[in-house]
Design an enzyme around this catalytic site. Sequence first.
Site, PDB file in Angstrom:
ATOM      1  N   ASN A   1      85.543  -6.173  61.138  1.00 24.33           N
ATOM      2  CA  ASN A   1      84.901  -4.889  61.418  1.00 24.33           C
ATOM      3  C   ASN A   1      83.884  -5.111  62.540  1.00 24.33           C
ATOM      4  O   ASN A   1      82.890  -5.816  62.344  1.00 24.33           O
ATOM      5  CB  ASN A   1      84.226  -4.402  60.126  1.00 24.33           C
ATOM      6  CG  ASN A   1      83.450  -3.110  60.289  1.00 24.33           C
ATOM      7  OD1 ASN A   1      83.034  -2.753  61.383  1.00 24.33           O
ATOM      8  ND2 ASN A   1      83.235  -2.430  59.188  1.00 24.33           N
TER       9      ASN A   1
ATOM     10  N   HIS B   1      88.234   4.056  62.273  1.00 24.80           N
ATOM     11  CA  HIS B   1      87.284   2.941  62.393  1.00 24.80           C
ATOM     12  C   HIS B   1      87.756   1.811  61.487  1.00 24.80           C
ATOM     13  O   HIS B   1      88.130   2.047  60.337  1.00 24.80           O
ATOM     14  CB  HIS B   1      85.884   3.405  61.993  1.00 24.80           C
ATOM     15  CG  HIS B   1      84.972   2.272  61.645  1.00 24.80           C
ATOM     16  ND1 HIS B   1      84.724   1.238  62.520  1.00 24.80           N
ATOM     17  CD2 HIS B   1      84.278   1.988  60.507  1.00 24.80           C
ATOM     18  CE1 HIS B   1      83.902   0.378  61.936  1.00 24.80           C
ATOM     19  NE2 HIS B   1      83.629   0.795  60.710  1.00 24.80           N
TER      20      HIS B   1
ATOM     21  N   CYS C   1      78.840   2.458  62.979  1.00 25.99           N
ATOM     22  CA  CYS C   1      80.308   2.544  63.097  1.00 25.99           C
ATOM     23  C   CYS C   1      80.761   3.859  63.719  1.00 25.99           C
ATOM     24  O   CYS C   1      81.877   3.962  64.207  1.00 25.99           O
ATOM     25  CB  CYS C   1      80.948   2.350  61.727  1.00 25.99           C
ATOM     26  SG  CYS C   1      80.469   0.782  60.996  1.00 25.99           S
TER      27      CYS C   1
HETATM   28  N1  ACO Z   1      84.540 -13.829  48.140  1.00 24.41           N
HETATM   29  C1  ACO Z   1      84.739 -13.965  46.825  1.00 24.41           C
HETATM   30  N2  ACO Z   1      84.161 -13.172  45.909  1.00 24.41           N
HETATM   31  C2  ACO Z   1      83.340 -12.204  46.373  1.00 24.41           C
HETATM   32  C3  ACO Z   1      83.088 -12.029  47.740  1.00 24.41           C
HETATM   33  C4  ACO Z   1      83.717 -12.894  48.635  1.00 24.41           C
HETATM   34  N3  ACO Z   1      83.556 -12.800  49.973  1.00 24.41           N
HETATM   35  N4  ACO Z   1      82.248 -10.985  47.873  1.00 24.41           N
HETATM   36  C5  ACO Z   1      81.980 -10.519  46.657  1.00 24.41           C
HETATM   37  N5  ACO Z   1      82.628 -11.267  45.737  1.00 24.41           N
HETATM   38  C6  ACO Z   1      82.640 -11.142  44.286  1.00 24.41           C
HETATM   39  C7  ACO Z   1      81.442 -10.401  43.757  1.00 24.41           C
HETATM   40  O1  ACO Z   1      80.349 -11.272  43.634  1.00 24.41           O
HETATM   41  C8  ACO Z   1      81.931  -9.932  42.411  1.00 24.41           C
HETATM   42  O2  ACO Z   1      81.849 -10.990  41.509  1.00 24.41           O
HETATM   43  P1  ACO Z   1      81.515 -10.701  39.952  1.00 24.41           P
HETATM   44  O3  ACO Z   1      82.604  -9.836  39.455  1.00 24.41           O
HETATM   45  O4  ACO Z   1      81.496 -12.059  39.382  1.00 24.41           O
HETATM   46  O5  ACO Z   1      80.183 -10.013  39.975  1.00 24.41           O
HETATM   47  C9  ACO Z   1      83.413  -9.661  42.680  1.00 24.41           C
HETATM   48  O6  ACO Z   1      83.740 -10.343  43.901  1.00 24.41           O
HETATM   49  C10 ACO Z   1      83.735  -8.200  42.824  1.00 24.41           C
HETATM   50  O7  ACO Z   1      82.711  -7.625  43.639  1.00 24.41           O
HETATM   51  P2  ACO Z   1      82.733  -6.121  43.991  1.00 24.41           P
HETATM   52  O8  ACO Z   1      81.578  -5.806  44.888  1.00 24.41           O
HETATM   53  O9  ACO Z   1      82.901  -5.306  42.750  1.00 24.41           O
HETATM   54  O10 ACO Z   1      84.076  -6.097  44.793  1.00 24.41           O
HETATM   55  P3  ACO Z   1      84.842  -4.893  45.381  1.00 24.41           P
HETATM   56  O11 ACO Z   1      86.179  -4.835  44.815  1.00 24.41           O
HETATM   57  O12 ACO Z   1      84.032  -3.657  45.393  1.00 24.41           O
HETATM   58  O13 ACO Z   1      84.995  -5.367  46.880  1.00 24.41           O
HETATM   59  C11 ACO Z   1      84.091  -4.852  49.003  1.00 24.41           C
HETATM   60  C12 ACO Z   1      83.856  -5.547  47.696  1.00 24.41           C
HETATM   61  C13 ACO Z   1      85.225  -5.509  49.762  1.00 24.41           C
HETATM   62  C14 ACO Z   1      82.823  -4.947  49.841  1.00 24.41           C
HETATM   63  C15 ACO Z   1      84.439  -3.381  48.685  1.00 24.41           C
HETATM   64  O14 ACO Z   1      83.450  -2.772  47.901  1.00 24.41           O
HETATM   65  C16 ACO Z   1      84.673  -2.597  49.877  1.00 24.41           C
HETATM   66  O15 ACO Z   1      85.707  -2.703  50.479  1.00 24.41           O
HETATM   67  N6  ACO Z   1      83.712  -1.708  50.230  1.00 24.41           N
HETATM   68  C17 ACO Z   1      83.733  -0.985  51.419  1.00 24.41           C
HETATM   69  C18 ACO Z   1      82.688  -1.523  52.274  1.00 24.41           C
HETATM   70  C19 ACO Z   1      83.185  -1.796  53.648  1.00 24.41           C
HETATM   71  O16 ACO Z   1      84.331  -1.891  53.952  1.00 24.41           O
HETATM   72  N7  ACO Z   1      82.249  -1.892  54.501  1.00 24.41           N
HETATM   73  C20 ACO Z   1      82.577  -2.138  55.825  1.00 24.41           C
HETATM   74  C21 ACO Z   1      81.351  -2.073  56.593  1.00 24.41           C
HETATM   75  S1  ACO Z   1      80.645  -0.532  56.545  1.00 24.41           S
HETATM   76  C22 ACO Z   1      81.602   0.419  57.459  1.00 24.41           C
HETATM   77  O17 ACO Z   1      82.174   0.013  58.409  1.00 24.41           O
HETATM   78  C23 ACO Z   1      81.744   1.788  57.007  1.00 24.41           C
END
Ligand code: ACO
Length: 331
Positions: free
Chosen positions: A288, A258, A113
């Site tokens: 992304n 980004h 990224c």
């Molecule tokens: N749809 C439905 N439910 C989902 C999905 C989905 N696509 N993905 C995960 N879940 C569920 C999980 O299984 C979990 O279920 P559980 O509670 O029964 O275990 C629940 O949702 C919550 O999961 P978390 O991982 O705790 O969710 P979180 O609130 O952290 O959101 C996310 C996940 C969106 C990935 C978040 O951590 C985030 O925004 N992280 C930043 C990562 C990012 O943006 N990366 C981009 C790429 S890297 C970069 O460009 C820098």
Amino acid sequence: MPRAAFVSIGTAVPERVVTNADLVARMDTSDEWIQQRTGVQERHWVVEGEGVADLAERAARRALEKAGWQPSDVEAIVFATIQSDHVFPGDGCYLQGRLGLPGIPAIDIRNACSGFLYGLSVASAWIQTGQYRRVLLVGAEVQSTGLDVSTRGRDIAVIFGDGAGAACLEATDDPGRGVLNVQLHADGRFTRELSGDAPGAVYHPRVSVKQIEDGSIYPHMEGQKVFKHAIVRMPEVVREALAKAGLQTGDIKLLVPHQANLRIAEAVQRSLELRDDQVFNNIQKYGNTTAASIPLCLEEGLTARGVRRGDLVALCSFGAGFTWASALIRW
Ligand code: ACO
């Protein structure tokens, strides 16, 4: 010393649009979950046979046309991608061949990224030292063919899209124009948190049936760790750039972060205390797109925010490595 100035930006995305509803049909997820956690409404994914070099060539030709350049005006290519079409050579050489430019250098940058900004730093340094006067900088990515689009991969698959952005950069002696500075960082203690394990040269063979079956061929992301680091590092590196240039956040006409995730971009904006009209996001339409996200967002942001010659544009990134970076540009 001359500076590197942006002459034009061209972009390209695959024609195929994949909506959140399309993903609901393939995995256990919902439009509400995806929009609330990431901001993404739809993304573009390639069709069979369409690759990184295809998107890059389309973006590059648009950038060249907008700049009024012939391909032969390009003296060097800097190509940022982590998803090269083939194991080797890098896509910079494929693009150079397609543009019909035998002999000019083509360098590949693999900083995910942050790739576009790492690439900008290389291009800018070449221009400042006088090695090249006209450089084509490309960020292009095809993520979709490497995603696990089953429920197992849903946390990552819903975020990513495919696309490309290219910039024509030219030496300028105008003191009111050009790249003021580029800040680059990495922290290799966090290589695992956002990574792709296989295929890899440490494995004999480089990929096995077991790795395909257990999902080691798909990206691994510790989402909450990525989130926590991104919302600290991106504002920090923008402040670092502003301090070096003797400028303030109030001087920024346009910040393009980004497009990792809309919640991350909004947290960066809050941390820097920027108004809505100083920031532009378009992850809603593209997802992304890794190294392509900054040029894809910058091109639309320049028009949406009415950027004029001499305005201050700030770019910042965070991604795998971890790596993070920023750039300040007098447009
Ligand atoms: N749809 C439905 N439910 C989902 C999905 C989905 N696509 N993905 C995960 N879940 C569920 C999980 O299984 C979990 O279920 P559980 O509670 O029964 O275990 C629940 O949702 C919550 O999961 P978390 O991982 O705790 O969710 P979180 O609130 O952290 O959101 C996310 C996940 C969106 C990935 C978040 O951590 C985030 O925004 N992280 C930043 C990562 C990012 O943006 N990366 C981009 C790429 S890297 C970069 O460009 C820098």
